[in-house]
Design a protein around this motif. Structure first.
Motif, PDB file in Angstrom:
ATOM      1  N   ALA A   1       0.817  -1.083  -0.094  1.00 20.15           N
ATOM      2  CA  ALA A   1      -0.213   0.009   0.076  1.00 20.15           C
ATOM      3  C   ALA A   1       0.814   1.359  -0.143  1.00 20.15           C
ATOM      4  N   LEU A   2       1.744   1.317   0.720  1.00 19.58           N
ATOM      5  CA  LEU A   2       2.881   2.309   0.965  1.00 19.58           C
ATOM      6  C   LEU A   2       3.565   2.767  -0.411  1.00 19.58           C
ATOM      7  N   ALA A   3       4.157   1.713  -0.865  1.00 21.77           N
ATOM      8  CA  ALA A   3       4.856   1.940  -2.219  1.00 21.77           C
ATOM      9  C   ALA A   3       3.956   2.157  -3.425  1.00 21.77           C
ATOM     10  N   GLY A   4       2.641   1.531  -3.372  1.00 20.19           N
ATOM     11  CA  GLY A   4       2.021   2.035  -4.512  1.00 20.19           C
ATOM     12  C   GLY A   4       1.490   3.606  -4.368  1.00 20.19           C
ATOM     13  N   ALA A   5       1.122   3.876  -3.147  1.00 25.60           N
ATOM     14  CA  ALA A   5       0.813   5.424  -2.830  1.00 25.60           C
ATOM     15  C   ALA A   5       1.909   6.505  -2.807  1.00 25.60           C
ATOM     16  N   LEU A   6       3.124   6.038  -2.494  1.00 23.72           N
ATOM     17  CA  LEU A   6       4.114   7.064  -2.155  1.00 23.72           C
ATOM     18  C   LEU A   6       5.237   7.214  -3.291  1.00 23.72           C
ATOM     19  N   LEU A   7       5.271   5.974  -4.072  1.00 22.18           N
ATOM     20  CA  LEU A   7       6.209   6.032  -5.070  1.00 22.18           C
ATOM     21  C   LEU A   7       5.909   5.977  -6.364  1.00 22.18           C
ATOM     22  N   GLY A   8       6.262   6.536  -7.590  1.00 16.05           N
ATOM     23  CA  GLY A   8       5.932   6.480  -8.858  1.00 16.05           C
ATOM     24  C   GLY A   8       6.665   5.242  -9.543  1.00 16.05           C
ATOM     25  N   PRO A   9       6.547   5.309 -10.771  1.00 17.64           N
ATOM     26  CA  PRO A   9       6.870   4.174 -11.615  1.00 17.64           C
ATOM     27  C   PRO A   9       8.491   4.019 -11.573  1.00 17.64           C
ATOM     28  N   ARG A  10       9.170   5.210 -11.539  1.00 19.91           N
ATOM     29  CA  ARG A  10      10.549   5.348 -11.462  1.00 19.91           C
ATOM     30  C   ARG A  10      11.217   4.871 -10.000  1.00 19.91           C
ATOM     31  N   GLY A  11      10.600   5.283  -9.028  1.00 18.51           N
ATOM     32  CA  GLY A  11      11.045   4.969  -7.805  1.00 18.51           C
ATOM     33  C   GLY A  11      10.891   3.403  -7.381  1.00 18.51           C
ATOM     34  N   ARG A  12       9.742   2.981  -7.893  1.00 15.34           N
ATOM     35  CA  ARG A  12       9.378   1.317  -7.590  1.00 15.34           C
ATOM     36  C   ARG A  12      10.431   0.662  -8.405  1.00 15.34           C
ATOM     37  N   SER A  13      10.600   1.133  -9.925  1.00 18.85           N
ATOM     38  CA  SER A  13      11.678   0.245 -10.535  1.00 18.85           C
ATOM     39  C   SER A  13      13.225   0.266  -9.618  1.00 18.85           C
ATOM     40  N   ARG A  14      13.539   1.472  -9.248  1.00 12.49           N
ATOM     41  CA  ARG A  14      14.697   1.505  -8.756  1.00 12.49           C
ATOM     42  C   ARG A  14      14.957   0.507  -7.580  1.00 12.49           C
TER      43      ARG A  14
ATOM     44  N   GLY B   1       7.504 -10.051   5.147  1.00 13.00           N
ATOM     45  CA  GLY B   1       6.201  -9.456   4.399  1.00 13.00           C
ATOM     46  C   GLY B   1       6.304  -8.261   3.762  1.00 13.00           C
ATOM     47  N   CYS B   2       7.020  -7.296   4.464  1.00  9.32           N
ATOM     48  CA  CYS B   2       7.451  -6.124   3.688  1.00  9.32           C
ATOM     49  C   CYS B   2       8.122  -6.188   2.446  1.00  9.32           C
ATOM     50  N   GLY B   3       8.884  -7.150   2.331  1.00  9.23           N
ATOM     51  CA  GLY B   3       9.626  -7.244   1.040  1.00  9.23           C
ATOM     52  C   GLY B   3       8.874  -7.898   0.055  1.00  9.23           C
ATOM     53  N   ILE B   4       7.687  -8.077   0.146  1.00 10.17           N
ATOM     54  CA  ILE B   4       6.803  -8.515  -0.947  1.00 10.17           C
ATOM     55  C   ILE B   4       6.712  -7.374  -2.024  1.00 10.17           C
ATOM     56  N   ALA B   5       6.835  -6.043  -1.515  1.00 12.62           N
ATOM     57  CA  ALA B   5       6.695  -4.900  -2.454  1.00 12.62           C
ATOM     58  C   ALA B   5       7.540  -4.734  -3.344  1.00 12.62           C
ATOM     59  N   TYR B   6       8.654  -5.804  -3.288  1.00 16.26           N
ATOM     60  CA  TYR B   6       9.384  -5.657  -4.693  1.00 16.26           C
ATOM     61  C   TYR B   6       8.517  -6.015  -5.996  1.00 16.26           C
ATOM     62  N   THR B   7       7.377  -6.713  -5.738  1.00 25.04           N
ATOM     63  CA  THR B   7       6.577  -7.011  -7.095  1.00 25.04           C
ATOM     64  C   THR B   7       6.118  -5.882  -7.710  1.00 25.04           C
ATOM     65  N   LEU B   8       5.668  -4.895  -7.076  1.00 23.18           N
ATOM     66  CA  LEU B   8       5.163  -3.898  -7.989  1.00 23.18           C
ATOM     67  C   LEU B   8       6.297  -3.315  -9.135  1.00 23.18           C
ATOM     68  N   GLY B   9       7.419  -3.203  -8.762  1.00 20.79           N
ATOM     69  CA  GLY B   9       8.417  -2.825  -9.830  1.00 20.79           C
ATOM     70  C   GLY B   9       8.558  -3.944 -10.786  1.00 20.79           C
ATOM     71  N   LEU B  10       8.326  -5.208 -10.121  1.00 31.54           N
ATOM     72  CA  LEU B  10       8.552  -6.558 -11.170  1.00 31.54           C
ATOM     73  C   LEU B  10       7.450  -6.323 -12.167  1.00 31.54           C
ATOM     74  N   ASP B  11       6.106  -6.155 -11.772  1.00 33.30           N
ATOM     75  CA  ASP B  11       4.780  -5.949 -12.704  1.00 33.30           C
ATOM     76  C   ASP B  11       5.432  -4.912 -13.770  1.00 33.30           C
ATOM     77  N   GLN B  12       5.956  -3.740 -13.602  1.00 34.21           N
ATOM     78  CA  GLN B  12       6.326  -2.868 -14.871  1.00 34.21           C
ATOM     79  C   GLN B  12       7.086  -3.553 -15.564  1.00 34.21           C
ATOM     80  N   TRP B  13       8.341  -4.438 -14.927  1.00 37.51           N
ATOM     81  CA  TRP B  13       9.187  -4.791 -15.976  1.00 37.51           C
ATOM     82  C   TRP B  13       8.637  -6.047 -16.769  1.00 37.51           C
ATOM     83  N   PHE B  14       7.668  -6.736 -16.288  1.00 35.72           N
ATOM     84  CA  PHE B  14       7.259  -7.955 -16.804  1.00 35.72           C
ATOM     85  C   PHE B  14       6.246  -7.645 -17.891  1.00 35.72           C
TER      86      PHE B  14
END
Length: 441
Positions: A292-305, A338-351
């Motif tokens: 929820a935090l990664a989706g709300a606070l970060l944009g595509p560039r931040g999640r990718s990095r 569980g917090c580490g699962i947030a990596y999937t948001l950037g992975l979705d962009q790449w995939f």
């Protein structure tokens, strides 16, 4: 003709330039709201079904092994549906596939309710539901790209689905326990039939009819099995897709090691059932909050990095088990994993950028099937290791091996991202060897 998928370097640039989308914009889409509610209902039904069926089998047989199999059979058949039925997601209209899958699951749940169904029949029906699941999930995930677009909307929509799954597991376990205290397991299974039927109705009424992806490309591939295997071969021939699939599968495989051993670990601490329940809630809570935090606070560039660093971070909390921590510290470790699962948001962009649109349904089905199989394998290996080693050492050792494996996968992903691509890329990620090669969808 060459694939329309952009070269890797270009895809990365597109991700960085994508506009930022909020959760409010995602929920403003009517079709997504219908898919969200349907997913919530079907997930609650599945979780409650697992609990009720486990209790029913144990009461009829008195066998802990057969009772445990009701959970294991919810993971193992994924590879069957994901391998041999993946082309269904691309060859048939998505709405039809989603509705039929829900109706088939409702029929299987109805078979579980029948008083005369033998235990073997109960387990077979459980397998059928699990074999249908990757086709349904792959089709739904691919459809999110049609409903929300292939940019930030898709990523946030996928994150909402993940958070819903985690929340539904927490609510489903609690609701299942309360229901079983009041009514019989068969009555609870009857409610499961209703959730699948309601999901089918929502998807049928609330989503728009779209032609199958195969029809969009104007090509046919012959038999279903041939099309499924052919699509999987094309996906696995792409270096970028292979690396991203490994990144989707490997971290969860090691994250679930601690989760699989929480019951015996809680026993080693002498904690109560309430303490065990608290530990079981740790990982879903961490996942929900971080996504929820990664989706709300970060944009595509931040999640990718942050994708690779966060995936590696997920392997660190299990190291805390090396000192045989008490309940409070173990809970912190579970929340951290569980917090580490947030990596999937950037992975979705790449995939979504790496997979050709014509193979998207099969790609999502393969990703889901591999993910569930990897988690089942991780749980199994953890259980075997715990037969010979202290539980806290197994969990910590899983973290060490996970760090090594995720680092290796991260290197592969980085290489495919940084590799220069000259000229057009084919659907398999290599230069077309034959002029005029057609691209489906």
């Amino acid at each position: 003709m060459p694939s329309t998928r952009p070269p890797v370097a270009a895809a990365t640039t597109v991700i960085a330039a994508q506009p930022r989308t909020g959760y409010r914009a995602v929920f403003a889409v009517r079709e997504f709201r219908a898919m969200f509610i349907a997913h919530l209902l079907s997930t609650l039904g599945t979780v409650v079904c697992e609990i009720a069926l486990s209790v029913l089998v144990y009461r009829r047989t008195g066998s802990p092994l057969l009772s445990a199999l009701t959970f294991a059979l919810g993971l193992l058949p994924y590879v069957i549906g994901g391998t041999f039925l993946s082309a269904v997601a691309d060859r048939l209209p998505a709405r039809r596939v989603l509705v039929v899958c829900d109706l088939l699951c409702a029929a299987c749940a109805a078979g579980l309710v029948l008083p005369g169904t033998p235990v073997a029949g109960l387990l077979v029906l459980r397998c059928l539901v699990a074999a249908i699941a990757p086709v349904f999930t792959g089709t739904r995930t691919a459809t999110l790209g049609d409903v929300l677009g292939e940019g930030d909307g898709f990523v946030l929509g996928s994150s909402v689905i993940r958070m819903t799954s985690q929340s539904a597991q927490l609510g489903g376990f609690a609701a299942g326990g309360l229901l079983l205290a009041a009514v019989s397991p068969r009555a609870v299974l009857g409610l499961t039939v209703g959730t699948f039927l309601a999901s089918a109705l929502l998807l049928g009424v609330g989503t728009r009819r779209r032609p199958a992806r195969a029809a969009r490309g104007g090509q046919t591939e012959g038999a279903l099995l041939v099309a499924s295997l052919s699509g999987l071969r094309q996906l696995l021939a792409d270096r970028r897709v292979r690396a991203l699939l490994l990144l989707a599968w490997i971290p969860p495989m090691f994250v679930v090691v601690s989760e699989a051993l929480l019951t015996p670990y809680a026993g080693s601490l002498g904690t109560s059932s309430a303490g065990l329940g608290l530990l079981l809630c740790g990982m879903p809570i961490g996942a929900i909050c971080s996504i929820a935090l990664a989706g709300a606070l970060l944009g595509p560039r931040g999640r990718s990095r942050l994708t690779l660093p966060v995936a590696l971070f997920a392997m660190l909390p299990p190291l805390g088990y090396a000192w045989h921590p008490n309940l409070a510290v173990a809970l912190i470790c579970q929340v951290g994993s569980g917090c580490g699962i947030a990596y999937t948001l950037g992975l979705d962009q790449w995939f979504i950028a790496a997979v050709p649109e014509r193979l998207r349904g099969r790609a999502m089905t393969l990703l889901t099937a591999g993910l569930m199989t990897a988690q089942g394998l991780g749980m199994t290996l953890a259980g075997v290791a715990a037969e010979f080693l202290p539980i806290h050492q197994v969990v910590a050792g899983g973290g060490v091996v996970g760090i090594l494996c995720v680092s290796a996968v991260g290197y592969l992903v980085h290489r495919t991202e940084a590799s220069p691509v000259d000229g057009p890329v084919s659907s398999t990620g290599v230069e077309p060897s034959t002029p005029g090669r057609q691209n489906r969808r």
